[in-house]
Design a protein around this motif. Structure first.
Motif, PDB file in Angstrom:
ATOM      1  N   HIS B  66       0.819  -1.204   0.000  1.00 32.45           N
ATOM      2  CA  HIS B  66       0.000   0.000   0.000  1.00 32.45           C
ATOM      3  C   HIS B  66       0.855   1.258   0.000  1.00 32.45           C
ATOM      4  N   LEU B  67       2.092   1.132   0.372  1.00 34.64           N
ATOM      5  CA  LEU B  67       2.918   2.312   0.568  1.00 34.64           C
ATOM      6  C   LEU B  67       3.667   2.693  -0.705  1.00 34.64           C
ATOM      7  N   GLY B  68       3.772   3.971  -0.929  1.00 35.42           N
ATOM      8  CA  GLY B  68       4.589   4.457  -2.033  1.00 35.42           C
ATOM      9  C   GLY B  68       6.069   4.301  -1.729  1.00 35.42           C
ATOM     10  N   HIS B  69       6.411   4.511  -0.488  1.00 33.77           N
ATOM     11  CA  HIS B  69       7.823   4.424  -0.092  1.00 33.77           C
ATOM     12  C   HIS B  69       7.970   3.551   1.146  1.00 33.77           C
ATOM     13  N   ARG B  72      10.622   3.919   3.835  1.00 39.10           N
ATOM     14  CA  ARG B  72      10.563   4.944   4.873  1.00 39.10           C
ATOM     15  C   ARG B  72       9.507   4.598   5.920  1.00 39.10           C
ATOM     16  N   ALA B  73       9.015   3.362   5.888  1.00 35.78           N
ATOM     17  CA  ALA B  73       7.865   3.021   6.721  1.00 35.78           C
ATOM     18  C   ALA B  73       8.149   3.256   8.201  1.00 35.78           C
TER      19      ALA B  73
END
Lengths: 243, 325, 967
Positions: B66-69, B72-73
């Motif tokens: 789901h994350l673009g990056h 950097r979570a």
């Protein structure tokens, strides 16, 4: 305390989209990095924009109003997109109230956009971060620009000057005066987001004609009333009696 | 909203993991109180914890999509003071930690008795860890649900039923899995877990139905009138300034017909509730592990549909601005 | 705000430059500032120091970057491959040398044998000073720009009435106006200056009324929208005139002094002079001006006197007899008689506007003009030597464009509009209509075409201008058989006052060989195989049609364009033009400058980036060809080349040796100390560059108004060679020019005689006073079967621009719908978004319906030229523009059905040849469910031409660089 914002005057916006592309033009080469376009020459072209103009029709023919409605981030005073951000990438600046995204912190979870009732944020499909109107923060404080150009690109471009820019916390600013005097309002007030951007409604100028204005004493038609003297060579009483 | 499969899997998988852990802990608690026979630490609790952990990890992995990056979570842990998402990001590893420790303690048999009541009920250390873990599970449920329930203008979500549903649906799926799991590892507990699974599923049915009924009667606070600030009862959008679509049209519209939406609703109402209940009751009566496993699988598929519907049904007020190409 | 490391580095290490030039994303020509980063375009903004746009820019201007980097850019001269058909778009790259060689060989032969076999037609004008010069020097009469299919009715209708026109030549003075009426103006005419003026006007409390079948664009912000049926504007305006006269709401003093309203006209029907002004002897040498030797009927002495006799006050109405027994009426009386039948009730029936609304509209105009008078404390002297202490203004302003013009009754409609503006007393006065230099011109302007084929001779420049302004039938450009000399039949009896030519008929005429066949057709920047042609599908066939010998009916086609338009596919030779950012250009006083109300302004483009690939400015092509062909203006006496290049030409060319008049008006004279007239200045370009690329002259205040009759201004204009004569230019309420054509049709005018079949048509339409007639096409249509009007307009974000391949703008308008009132859907059983057929008697299109409450229910409309042929403009074959977009042009014929006036008559105004785009009648019905969900007609996908760019599947533009995404 100051809060920079736009005031958009629907009374003069003709929907030309100058703000849309001038925004893209400035910002695609700006700190946000490029603003991507998918299928730029193909089917269903779509890309990242910070500002779009929508069109609405109000009422039925012939009493229809066509309303052009530009919308970008409203820089809410109580911005719902800020507290929900898990990383702090979405933030509201203390000094001028601009709501920004720190692209280096953004993880691209899109939650901030869910939390915006206005649909003002756009996820860049290739940079994978959330983007939005920055009020051209890279212009408005740039001392290398002439002072008159330290304004958002959309404001500079707008041919009808339908976009006013300034500090809505300063009661004497152009924007505050416009909001106060021209009926400035906020979008979706029901959510308590207190958008800083305001909209000015349509105002109508009407002409009332009083009946007595139609005909004036100096009506030019009077000059055309020609009353030629009756001909002398036609019969008169003089010809028939001597009294 | 456009249902994102990453989020559908995230919430349903961790729901199963959380529910399974709660089931294990409930089982141990009952056993401690001597309502149930005690179970083998390795075969049942450690194995069960491992399965729960795998579900939680599965959810975590799915969230990455789901994350673009995702790299950097880690930053997502920083804003727990304000963000339910950040809190979830913190709560999930805490839950995973307790599940892991809980399972490890059972596996390693580090399970000293720390307290014995006068009636002879023994409180083991693992039970204490389990209790704390269970609390963490509830906090995680709360965080997950509040991500949705906290968005006040998503009126389908913004109410306590969202939290109740997340807790009950996750727990139900966990108990159903526990019933199936026990048929292979602890046949004595089949009936216990099955009955609880049925009870929780029924409760979930009640609360989910309540939310459906509520959502069918929502009076939306936002309208095209408030959205653009013009008073007239006939306002129609003519153009949205992006004929090829935009993020706003992709993220917030499911793009499916009303009939499709309705079918999904009936599908999940069948798959999540009555079918598993029937399978659970028949499976527990004849100790049929396969039937119980089927009950879980059906319910899980149903939950995927339920979660899809959960998102699709939510009307984001931004959509008012994007009615017409 | 965190700068991404990438951008930080770019900004630190980059070379930033800012250059001024002039926009050309549309015809508006705003001043722009281009910021370059390492020589690549980073930002284009409006130039705040430019008088036209004062810093603003529109959606197109701000998208110029995407034009500059478009993959549709042509970069190589191309020659059609042997064996490939036109339209197949199969080309090979050739060198410029070869291209020039080919053209030189072909054109020098034509020039030496029959120059009219070469035709040069250009889509976008504003380069007409040079293209027209080239054509004239070549010796061909076959030259025009796009005005004929755009808005020539606006130009002629107004110039033949008030000596000026809207847009480049004049406009509404919204700074001081109180009431503004916009009628028949599309979405965005005239782009930024109008937008700026409108918002200021509204904020100053002005009242804005829009009369238009559709409410979009400017009409959206009108205080009142008055929907009208297309093509009936004339009926409305005539009715307004009637009401204003009936109420006495006209400016009598203005009409008496400054128009021919009071001049006496011979009303003796038997007389050969019927309908002409009674004239006395004049002591002036005849010239291109009105000698003012007509008569008035003086109220004080009750006798005829010469116009403008000191102390006389003429009647505007009445009927009189001269001493010789001739019955006469003042022109105004004839106008009054003419409009008598146009009652509000009659007009309601024609226009669909309630009679009460029409009356109110007339009263609003009349009362505002009369009671809100402006008196400016500016002293001036009129052309008769009378001194005035003030300038008076009646603050009612109008703007109009193609909505009124692009009908076959448009000329008379616009004449009526100009008369309406005149009787309100608003011409070149504050708050009304104001001229822009070099206007006003004499009525009609002096330029004339040759009067017959004797003006066209081998190896000789044309014996006149290719385009002109006929003053009477003997000015027509016809042969001894009254047949046209021009390929488009302009200035023939079919279209006598076709001041801009009829580009829309060139291909059909050349294909049919009527009046003759062409050899070489050169098309610059005109998409004749698509949206610039009526009857697009057939025109595409004509372009590719061969005779029985297998030779093309139009033997050779040269296309000059910067982009891979649909037309390029039909070229035999393609010349890649530059973009506006890559070339020198002039907005010349000889053409259509960007003058302001308060004085002449011209401007230039100066390249900000080098040309891409081998593309070359079309101006350079003309200079090169002019030199090679040894056209007199381009070579020295000995035949050697005179001008190094276009910039050199601009500096050194003079209209005649030593005339001091050149393309640019600013900084003339050796040191740049003169303007308008002066010897060439070698540093002229530099001076423009230093001054924002614009030259502006502010006239003294006393010269800024009443310029038709302002002695100071007229003498100034004469001194600066804007005009030859400093004579007053009186408004033609009554048009004697038209009456002369009518007399010719009646056999009463000496000289050229119309062919029999056209006599009735000329007699009817050359009415010296405006009248209403239904558009010709509508008269010839079964309106039971085709009850609806169909219109197009360009969206603002594409107005006057040829963009659809622009990566940003096409996201806003990727395809087009047919906008229809919901009642039509209810009637024909289709819903919003459904696929429908739209059919005229000429053809049909399939498209999607979009319901709208902002359209007159008897009208349907769509965005023009959003639809593209598949693959054109280097879009992908399945791009929305071709699969969901469509052209209305398929429904519109370039010729009228045969009728009593003949066959093959252009679908145009019978006076001016203005294309009747908006006359088409259509019907709509639902498409069947099993039909493909795409627009019809479809065309084979056009392949990308050699030298065009690659299309990216996605792009990230960053200051001239594209990130990944290459396909």
């Amino acid at each position: 305390m100051s809060q920079l914002a736009l005031v958009i005057d629907l009374n003069v916006c003709v929907g030309c989209s100058a703000c849309v592309t001038s925004c893209k033009e400035w910002n695609t080469s700006g700190p946000a990095g490029f603003m991507s376009d998918d299928n730029p020459y193909g089917k269903e072209p779509t890309g990242t924009f910070f500002n779009r103009v929508q069109t609405y029709e109000v009422g039925c023919f012939p009493n229809t109003e066509t309303i052009h409605f530009p919308k970008s981030c409203l820089h809410c005073e109580d911005a719902p997109c800020v507290p929900v951000c898990p990383t702090g990438a979405s933030y509201k600046r203390e000094e001028d109230g601009i709501v920004l995204v720190d692209y280096d912190k953004c993880i691209g979870c899109k939650y901030c956009s869910w939390a915006c009732p206005y649909g003002a944020r756009e996820f860049d499909e290739h940079q994978k971060v959330m983007k939005k109107c920055t009020l051209c923060v890279d212009r408005i404080y740039d001392q290398s620009l002439p002072e008159t150009e330290r304004k958002p690109a959309c404001v500079l471009s707008c041919p009808t000057s339908a976009r006013l820019f300034g500090d809505v916390e300063d009661p004497e600013s152009e924007v505050s005066v416009a909001i106060r005097e021209e009926g400035g309002y906020q979008l979706m007030p029901e959510w308590g987001t207190k958008p800083s951007n305001h909209y000015l409604p349509r105002r109508k100028t009407r002409l009332h004609i009083h009946e007595d204005e139609l005909v004036r004493a100096d009506n030019p038609l009077k000059k055309e009333e020609r009353q030629p003297s009756a001909p002398v060579d036609e019969p008169t009483l003089d010809d028939s009696t001597s009294w | 909203m456009h249902p994102a499969f990453s989020v559908i899997f995230l919430t349903t998988l961790i729901g199963v993991g959380q529910g399974l852990f709660l089931a294990l802990f409930t089982g141990q608690s009952y056993a401690a109180a001597q309502f149930l026979p005690a179970q083998n630490g390795t075969g049942f609790f450690a194995m069960g914890s491992l399965i729960a952990l795998l579900f939680l990890i599965g959810g975590l992995i799915s969230s990455i999509f789901h994350l673009g990056h995702p790299e950097r979570a880690w930053r997502a842990a920083t804003k727990w003071r304000t963000s339910w998402l950040s809190r979830e990001v913190l709560a999930l590893p805490v839950v995973m930690f307790f599940v892991f420790v809980y399972g490890l303690m059972h596996y390693m048999n580090w399970d000293m008795v720390i307290f014995v009541t006068s009636t002879g009920v023994k409180f083991n250390l693992s039970l204490l860890v389990g209790a704390v873990g269970a609390a963490a599970v509830f906090i995680l449920f709360l965080c997950t649900a509040m991500i949705y329930a906290a968005i006040k203008f998503l009126q389908e979500w913004s109410n306590p039923l969202t939290i109740v549903n997340y807790i009950l649906l996750g727990t139900a799926s966990g108990f159903t899995l526990a019933a199936a799991f026990s048929s292979y590892t602890a046949p004595d507990l089949i009936r216990f877990f099955s009955v609880w699974a049925i009870i929780i599923t029924v409760m979930a049915f009640v609360s989910r139905s309540a939310s459906l009924i509520r959502n069918a009667r929502i009076k939306y606070k936002s309208s095209i009138q408030t959205a653009i600030g013009v008073r007239h009862n006939q306002i129609v959008q003519n153009a949205q300034g992006a004929m090829g679509g935009s993020y706003n049209t992709r993220e917030y519209f499911h793009g499916k017909t009303a009939i499709f939406l309705k079918s999904i609703k009936w599908l999940f109402m069948m798959l999540v509730f009555p079918v598993p209940i029937i399978l659970l009751s028949s499976g527990m009566d004849d100790n049929n592990g396969a039937v119980l496993l089927a009950a879980f699988m059906v319910q899980y598929v149903g939950l995927l549909a339920e979660r899809w519907f959960f998102f699709a049904q939510a009307n984001h007020p931004q959509n008012i601005y994007y009615q017409t190409v | 705000m965190n700068y991404s490391p990438e951008s930080e580095q770019m900004n630190v290490n980059s070379r930033i430059e800012v250059k001024n030039t002039t926009c050309y994303m549309c015809a508006c020509r705003c001043g722009i500032r281009v910021t370059l980063r390492d020589g690549e375009v980073r930002y284009i903004q409006g130039n705040p120091e430019h008088p036209l746009n004062q810093g603003v820019i529109c959606a197109k201007g701000a998208s110029g970057i995407m034009k500059q980097y478009s993959p549709a850019r042509l970069t190589k001269p191309l020659l059609r491959k042997q064996g490939a058909d036109r339209g197949d778009a199969q080309f090979e790259e050739i060198s410029w040398d070869k291209a020039f060689g080919l053209m030189e060989e072909r054109l020098s032969h034509l020039r030496a044998t029959d120059p009219k076999k070469f035709a040069l037609f250009t889509g976008r004008d504003q380069m007409q000073a040079l293209t027209g010069l080239f054509a004239k020097q070549f010796g061909t009469p076959n030259y025009a720009a796009h005005g004929g299919f755009c808005s020539v009715n606006m130009a002629t209708g107004m110039i033949y009435t008030i000596g000026g026109s809207f847009w480049e030549f004049g406009g509404p003075d919204l700074d001081r106006s109180k009431l503004f009426i916009m009628i028949g103006t599309a979405e965005d005419h005239h782009s930024n200056p109008m937008k700026m003026a409108l918002s200021k006007f509204k904020r100053n409390g002005g009242r804005f009324i829009s009369i238009n079948p559709v409410r979009t664009g400017y009409s959206a912000i009108a205080d009142e929208w008055i929907p009208i049926k297309p093509g009936t504007d004339g009926a409305l305006i005539l009715c307004l005139i009637r009401e204003l006269i009936a109420q006495g709401l006209y400016d009598r003093d203005f009409l008496v002094q400054y128009s021919n309203s009071a001049q006496l006209i011979n009303t003796d029907e038997a007389s050969d002079e019927h309908g002409l002004f009674i004239r006395t002897e004049s002591d002036k040498e005849p010239g291109c001006f009105d000698p003012m030797n007509e008569l008035w009927w003086d109220r004080h002495t009750d006798a005829a006197v010469k116009t403008h006799t000191e102390g006389a006050d003429p009647f505007l109405m009445g009927e009189f007899k001269l001493e010789d027994g001739t019955s006469v009426k003042p022109a105004f009386q004839l106008l009054k008689d003419q409009v008598e039948e146009y009652t509000p009730e009659w007009a309601e029936n024609v226009t669909g506007i309630p009679a009460e609304t029409i009356r109110r509209l007339a009263h609003e105009m009349g009362i505002t003009a009369r009671d809100e008078k402006i008196e400016l404390p500016i002293a001036w002297t009129d052309a008769w030597g009378k001194e005035h202490d003030t300038i008076t203004g009646n603050p009612v302003a109008f703007h109009s464009m193609r909505g009124t013009a692009a009908h076959s009754n448009g000329f008379q409609t616009i004449r009526a509009l100009a008369i309406l503006m005149s009787i309100l007393g608003t011409i070149d006065r504050p708050g009304g209509f104001r001229h822009k230099a070099p206007f006003p011109r004499p009525i009609p302007p002096c330029a004339k075409t040759p009067k017959g084929p004797e003006g066209v001779n081998p190896n000789t420049p044309l014996g006149g201008m290719p385009l002109g302004w006929p003053a009477d039938p003997n000015d027509l450009f016809v042969d001894e058989n009254q047949k046209p000399v021009r390929i488009d039949k302009a200035f023939s009896w079919e279209f006598p006052l076709s001041a801009h030519g009829l580009m829309h008929n060139v291909i059909t005429n050349a294909w049919r060989g009527d009046p003759y066949q062409l050899d070489t057709l050169m098309i610059f920047m005109a998409n004749m195989a698509w949206n610039s042609s009526m009857n697009t599908s057939e025109v595409r066939k004509m372009l590719n049609d061969k005779d029985e010998n297998g030779e093309y009916k139009i033997p050779f086609i040269i296309v000059a364009d910067a982009f891979q338009s649909e037309m390029t596919a039909y070229g035999d030779l393609i010349l890649p033009d530059t973009t506006y950012l890559e070339r020198h250009d002039v907005m010349s006083m000889l053409d259509r400058p960007i003058s302001e109300y308060d004085g002449p302004v011209d401007s230039v483009r100066i390249p900000v980036v080098p040309p891409k690939g081998d593309c070359k400015p079309f101006q350079e092509v003309l200079i090169e060809m002019g030199s090679r062909l040894k056209l007199p203006a381009f070579v020295k006496e000995g035949g050697e080349r005179k001008f190094r290049d276009y910039p050199d030409f601009i500096v050194n060319y003079e209209t005649e040796p030593g005339s001091g008049i050149g393309f640019l008006a600013g900084w003339r004279g050796k040191g740049g100390e003169k303007f308008m007239k002066g010897e060439p200045n070698p540093n002229q370009w530099e001076m423009y560059e230093k001054n924002n690329c614009v030259y502006q002259y502010h006239l003294p205040k006393s010269y800024q108004y009443m310029r038709n009759w302002n002695m100071g201004y007229l003498r100034w204009a004469q001194d600066h060679r804007l005009t030859r004569y400093a004579e007053p230019i009186n408004i033609h309420i009554y048009s004697e020019v038209l009456q002369k054509f009518r007399l010719a049709a009646q056999g009463k005018y000496p000289g050229k005689q119309p062919p029999q079949h056209l006599r009735k048509r000329i007699e009817e339409h050359f009415n010296p006073l405006p009248f209403y007639s239904e558009p010709l096409e509508a008269q010839l249509t079964d309106k039971q079967k085709y009850p609806l009007n169909a219109l197009t307009q360009r969206p603002m974000a594409m107005y006057h621009s040829w963009d659809s391949q622009n990566a940003w703008l096409r996201q806003i308008h990727a395809h087009n719908y047919m906008h229809v009132h919901p009642s039509l859907g209810a009637l024909h059983g289709f819903g919003d978004g459904d696929w429908i057929w739209v059919e005229s008697m000429h053809g049909k299109v399939r498209c999607m319906a979009r319901f709208s409450e902002a359209v007159e229910p008897g009208t349907i409309w769509t965005w023009n030229a959003v639809g593209k042929a598949s693959g054109a403009w280097n879009l992908e074959g399945d791009a929305n523009e071709s699969r969901k977009g469509f052209l209305l042009n398929h429904l519109i014929a370039e010729e009228l059905p045969a009728h009593d006036a003949g066959e093959h008559l252009s679908n145009s105004d019978p006076i001016t040849g203005q294309a009747g785009w908006y006359d088409v009648r259509v019907r709509v019905y639902k498409a069947r469910d099993d039909e493909p969900k795409e627009t019809w007609p479809q065309f084979d996908t056009m392949p990308a031409l050699p030298g065009t760019g690659k299309r990216r599947s996605w792009q990230g533009f960053f200051a001239g660089m594209f990130t990944k995404g290459d396909q």
